[in-house]
Design a protein around this motif. Structure first.
Motif, mmCIF file in Angstrom:
data_model
loop_
_atom_site.group_PDB
_atom_site.id
_atom_site.type_symbol
_atom_site.label_atom_id
_atom_site.label_comp_id
_atom_site.label_asym_id
_atom_site.label_seq_id
_atom_site.Cartn_x
_atom_site.Cartn_y
_atom_site.Cartn_z
ATOM 1 N N ILE A 1 0.848 -1.200 0.000
ATOM 2 C CA ILE A 1 0.000 0.000 0.000
ATOM 3 C C ILE A 1 0.881 1.246 0.000
ATOM 4 N N GLY A 2 1.872 1.254 0.878
ATOM 5 C CA GLY A 2 2.772 2.406 0.978
ATOM 6 C C GLY A 2 3.533 2.638 -0.310
ATOM 7 N N GLU A 3 4.013 1.549 -0.894
ATOM 8 C CA GLU A 3 4.798 1.672 -2.127
ATOM 9 C C GLU A 3 3.942 2.220 -3.269
ATOM 10 N N THR A 4 2.664 1.920 -3.237
ATOM 11 C CA THR A 4 1.768 2.460 -4.260
ATOM 12 C C THR A 4 1.593 3.966 -4.080
ATOM 13 N N ILE A 5 1.564 4.395 -2.824
ATOM 14 C CA ILE A 5 1.406 5.830 -2.538
ATOM 15 C C ILE A 5 2.709 6.578 -2.815
ATOM 16 N N ILE A 6 3.826 6.036 -2.330
ATOM 17 C CA ILE A 6 5.138 6.646 -2.596
ATOM 18 C C ILE A 6 6.059 5.564 -3.168
ATOM 19 N N PRO A 7 6.125 5.487 -4.499
ATOM 20 C CA PRO A 7 6.867 4.394 -5.133
ATOM 21 C C PRO A 7 8.366 4.691 -5.281
ATOM 22 N N GLN A 8 9.088 3.634 -5.553
ATOM 23 C CA GLN A 8 10.479 3.821 -5.965
ATOM 24 C C GLN A 8 10.484 4.593 -7.284
ATOM 25 N N THR A 9 11.427 5.531 -7.387
ATOM 26 C CA THR A 9 11.588 6.262 -8.645
ATOM 27 C C THR A 9 13.050 6.169 -9.038
ATOM 28 N N SER A 10 13.391 6.746 -10.163
ATOM 29 C CA SER A 10 14.757 6.571 -10.667
ATOM 30 C C SER A 10 15.787 7.134 -9.687
ATOM 31 N N ASP A 11 15.396 8.157 -8.939
ATOM 32 C CA ASP A 11 16.393 8.783 -8.063
ATOM 33 C C ASP A 11 16.475 8.183 -6.663
ATOM 34 N N CYS A 12 15.386 7.595 -6.168
ATOM 35 C CA CYS A 12 15.501 7.006 -4.825
ATOM 36 C C CYS A 12 14.377 6.033 -4.528
ATOM 37 N N GLY A 13 14.623 5.211 -3.495
ATOM 38 C CA GLY A 13 13.682 4.189 -3.093
ATOM 39 C C GLY A 13 12.372 4.787 -2.591
ATOM 40 N N GLY A 14 11.354 3.938 -2.531
ATOM 41 C CA GLY A 14 10.052 4.383 -2.080
ATOM 42 C C GLY A 14 9.742 3.866 -0.691
ATOM 43 N N ALA A 15 8.442 3.786 -0.417
ATOM 44 C CA ALA A 15 7.990 3.466 0.937
ATOM 45 C C ALA A 15 8.395 2.062 1.360
ATOM 46 N N ARG A 16 8.444 1.117 0.423
ATOM 47 C CA ARG A 16 8.831 -0.238 0.816
ATOM 48 C C ARG A 16 10.279 -0.247 1.298
ATOM 49 N N ALA A 17 11.138 0.444 0.572
ATOM 50 C CA ALA A 17 12.545 0.526 0.976
ATOM 51 C C ALA A 17 12.673 1.200 2.340
ATOM 52 N N ALA A 18 11.709 2.051 2.668
ATOM 53 C CA ALA A 18 11.725 2.737 3.973
ATOM 54 C C ALA A 18 11.060 1.890 5.061
ATOM 55 N N LYS A 19 10.738 0.613 4.709
ATOM 56 C CA LYS A 19 10.094 -0.301 5.679
ATOM 57 C C LYS A 19 8.824 0.322 6.262
ATOM 58 N N ILE A 20 7.969 0.795 5.378
ATOM 59 C CA ILE A 20 6.785 1.528 5.826
ATOM 60 C C ILE A 20 5.806 0.626 6.581
ATOM 61 N N GLY A 21 5.771 -0.664 6.205
ATOM 62 C CA GLY A 21 4.853 -1.588 6.876
ATOM 63 C C GLY A 21 5.201 -1.735 8.351
ATOM 64 N N LEU A 22 6.478 -1.882 8.637
ATOM 65 C CA LEU A 22 6.917 -2.002 10.031
ATOM 66 C C LEU A 22 6.651 -0.705 10.790
ATOM 67 N N TYR A 23 6.914 0.410 10.100
ATOM 68 C CA TYR A 23 6.635 1.712 10.719
ATOM 69 C C TYR A 23 5.160 1.815 11.099
ATOM 70 N N MET A 24 4.287 1.426 10.143
ATOM 71 C CA MET A 24 2.853 1.549 10.423
ATOM 72 C C MET A 24 2.430 0.624 11.557
ATOM 73 N N LYS A 25 3.038 -0.549 11.622
ATOM 74 C CA LYS A 25 2.715 -1.474 12.718
ATOM 75 C C LYS A 25 3.103 -0.853 14.066
ATOM 76 N N VAL A 26 4.296 -0.288 14.130
ATOM 77 C CA VAL A 26 4.742 0.337 15.388
ATOM 78 C C VAL A 26 3.812 1.482 15.772
#
Lengths: 564, 187
Positions: free
Chosen positions: B46-71
């Motif tokens: 869900i997070g990656e769909t909202i803020i995806p990886q782009t050519s210049d940098c990683g998106g929400a999945r790379a930022a471990k957004i799922g774990l963040y949301m769980k916390v």
């Protein structure tokens, strides 16, 4: 209690300072440097400069909750959670609601920092001088009582503390905030410069300045300089701002005359009927509840406004049946704060090609212009200042739902936004008061403080003008989407609690004399916010520091003359 | 389980939240009383769909957004937000199945985007309708806000998507800005 002679000798000092916050630190430094063996009594734990700043170097992602407080913490601390500086990164410096209860007869947010350094660790560091506009106001208007001092009495002491503290600022030549001894000022950004020019052009009496601030724009006496991280509330590993921990307590310690005891809750000041003065301090060990006594020739009470008054009230004797220094009945009365509830914001279309770099730990300041000079208001006395901040806010994601476009949008700065926060003077009203609970005590058996205070008609009338004038100024500067808001916060949240043991010219109407001595116990000095006779609209800590240095100097001179 | 599915179907069918009122929910044991490890993977998506990886940098999945949301769910959200979040996950999965007849995780990126745009519109209408109700919050707005907050306070978001200086060392009141320059991560 069986205190033998040896124990008395071991517990005897030349001076005792109660509290290690912004004024206690100053009292300790001055008394130690003048050669007095000085005991500082702190109710909380030790906080050593740098070593005990656990969050000082953490980046946002290194906090488990990204600097948001967990729900449990917020629910357990409903009062504290209203404080802007209370965050995951600073929570360890604030005394928790449940540990330190008090009674709110009317709502009052009491924000406390109980550790070595007190709230000097988390203060906002704005340090404008007060002027005779403030010191003469009560007398001119017939409000409360007259201050027993004038600006001239304090001016050399302002200079004295400014030179040691290290204040960045500009000499602006404005009589309502007299110039002091400053390190180079920090810069305004282009939006603030625009606003300054607009105010000068549209209003002859409105002068936006960079706030005088206790952050070091250059290295100063072995500290700093400021690294422009704007993380001051966590404690600064660079010593970039003034706190007791970084500055006055180390100076006191260097003399070899300082003894610091922590976890010692002061119960009362002991009055000696024969000597007709105070002889010592009774404390309760915060960890063991053991009662101890310490003795000294001179006592500085710097526990913080409300706790200093609580201690005086609890210091009962046949001479002072209603609390030490309370011949007048004014002890506990005339509680003040500043009214920060007025908020005005606006957006600006322009300066899209301008930005800033670094995080300036201060803002701009619009000094008082009401009931000053040619201005005369009919609906309220005194006046207010504005704290003013301009920055580029992150672009709005309105209309951008998701995906790469959203990411790009939120990665760029958007419009300039200006925010004004009011700092309104609050009159010293007799009915705004504190007293000791007759039946409720804390875990050390100390009576709880009952606080019964609220902003009055003068403050409410002033607020109407604050919102009106603030919006008008932003409008004239070309800002749009201007919003005004009275947050309606209770008193206390300005964290500028002042009064309740006021200075004055007579023991019949005040608690302290013009040298901050307790009437009737002249070897006891009270120099924190409780001593204030009126509140002005400037941040008060600089004035507390100047009063403390002045009183400490006086105390030592009097000791030399055997007058104490 | 069957009963829960039945409730969910009814809910989707009527498009309302009436059947998820506390009385019914408390009478059946829902596995959606916490964020599971599987949910973390779903939230990453869900997070990656909202803020995806782009050519210049990683998106929400790379930022471990799922774990963040769980916390944040476990320790920071209010009771009301937690309910919106949990109910929202159920509604979200149902919305994907209703629109594409398959699970969200099986959708391609265009379908995911289409689904999210629809939900964003639904959230906007919900906000307008519920605007006068204190604390009304649509789950999509909550997912989006948490993704944005978590991403831009993550190391990738702060240092790659925005600009972060741990120790600026100086303050310059005015520097030139060229469109496209990144915003400062902290103020």
């Amino acid at each position: 209690m069986n205190v033998n002679t040896k124990a008395v000798a071991q517990h005897t000092y030349d001076a005792i300072v109660i509290g290690s916050g912004i004024t206690g630190g100053w009292a300790a430094k001055e008394l130690c440097e003048k050669g007095l063996k000085t005991l500082v009594i702190e109710r909380g734990r030790m906080v050593e400069h740098i070593k005990d700043y656990p969050t000082a170097n953490l980046s946002p992602w290194e906090f488990k909750h990204r600097n948001i407080l967990p729900l449990k913490d917020r629910e357990e601390n409903p009062i504290l959670s209203r404080c802007y500086a209370y965050e995951e990164s600073t929570a360890h410096f604030f005394a928790k609601d449940a540990d330190h209860p008090y009674v709110q007869v009317r709502p009052f947010d009491w924000i406390k920092g109980y550790q070595v350094g007190g709230k000097s660790l988390m203060w906002a560091r704005w340090t404008q001088r007060w002027s005779d506009l403030d010191f003469e106001a009560n007398a001119k208007e017939g409000i409360a009582v007259d201050w027993p001092i004038r600006y001239g009495d304090l001016a050399p002491w302002y200079s004295y503390v400014e030179r040691f503290v290290g204040i960045s600022g500009n000499r602006d030549g404005l009589p309502q905030i007299p110039d002091g001894e400053y390190l180079p000022p920090m810069e305004m950004n282009c939006m603030e410069t625009h606003l300054k020019k607009s105010l000068s052009a549209n209003f002859s009496d409105r002068h936006l300045v960079i706030s005088r601030t206790a952050n070091l724009s250059q290295a100063h006496l072995g500290r700093g300089p400021c690294q422009y991280r704007n993380l001051c509330f966590r404690g600064c590993p660079f010593g970039g701002y003034f706190s007791s921990n970084s500055t006055t307590l180390p100076a006191a310690e260097r003399t070899g005359n300082l003894t610091l005891v922590t976890n010692a809750v002061v119960h009362s000041i002991i009055y000696d009927q024969n000597l007709k003065k105070a002889k010592g301090v009774r404390v309760i060990d915060a960890l063991t509840n053991e009662v101890r006594e310490y003795f000294a020739k001179v006592i500085f009470l710097n526990a913080g406004t409300l706790n200093s008054t609580l201690i005086l009230m609890n210091s009962k004797s046949s001479r002072f049946p209603n609390g030490m220094g309370n011949d007048s009945g004014e002890l506990g009365h005339n509680l003040m704060d500043h009214n920060y509830n007025g908020r005005i914001t606006g957006e600006f279309h322009g300066y899209e090609n301008q930005y800033y770099e670094g995080r300036r730990p201060t803002g701009t300041y619009l000094p008082r212009f009401r009931n000053f000079g040619n201005d005369k208001q009919k609906d309220f006395l005194r006046g207010y200042a504005f704290a003013c901040n301009a920055s580029r806010v992150i672009k709005s994601d309105d209309g951008v739902a998701i995906g790469a476009e959203l990411k790009q949008t939120l990665s760029e700065p958007g419009l300039w936004k200006v925010g004004l926060v009011s700092m309104g003077e609050c009159l010293p009203l007799h009915q705004n008061k504190v007293s000791l609970s007759k039946d409720k005590v804390d875990k050390w058996g100390m009576p709880l403080l009952e606080i019964d205070a609220a902003f009055g008609a003068n403050e409410h009338n002033m607020m109407k003008d604050i919102l009106k004038s603030g919006a008008e100024m932003l409008e004239k500067a070309g800002l749009v989407n201007i919003q005004t808001n009275d947050t309606g916060n209770a008193m206390g949240l300005g964290i500028h609690e002042m009064g309740t043991a006021r200075m004055g010219r007579s023991s019949k109407t005040s608690v302290l004399n013009g040298n901050n001595q307790v009437w009737g116990a002249e070897n006891v000095f009270v120099t924190d916010g409780s001593c204030m006779t009126s509140g002005a609209c400037q941040n008060p800590s600089l004035t507390y520091m100047a009063l403390t240095a002045r009183a400490a100097n006086f105390a030592v001179e009097e000791l030399k003359k055997n007058n104490l | 389980m069957k009963r829960r599915d039945a409730i969910k179907k009814i809910t989707v069918f009527t498009g309302g939240v009436i059947f998820l009122s506390t009385g019914m929910m408390s009478s059946c044991k829902s596995p959606r009383d916490r964020i599971s490890d599987e949910d973390v993977l779903l939230l990453d998506e869900i997070g990656e769909t909202i803020i995806p990886q782009t050519s210049d940098c990683g998106g929400a999945r790379a930022a471990k957004i799922g774990l963040y949301m769980k916390v944040m769910f476990d320790e920071c959200l209010s009771t009301q937000e937690r309910k919106v979040f949990l109910d929202g996950l159920v509604k979200f999965e149902a919305a994907a199945r209703e629109k594409f007849k398959t699970d969200f995780l099986d959708l391609d990126s265009a379908e995911k985007k289409e689904l999210f745009l629809g939900l964003q519109g639904e959230a906007a209408r919900y906000g307008m309708n519920q605007g006068k109700v204190a604390g009304s919050l649509h789950y999509f707005d909550l997912f989006k806000k948490m993704t944005i907050d978590g991403y831009f306070t993550s190391e990738i978001g702060a240092t790659k998507a925005r600009r972060y200086q741990a120790v600026p060392g100086q303050f310059k009141g005015c520097i030139s800005y060229v469109k496209g320059d990144r915003a400062w991560a902290t103020s």
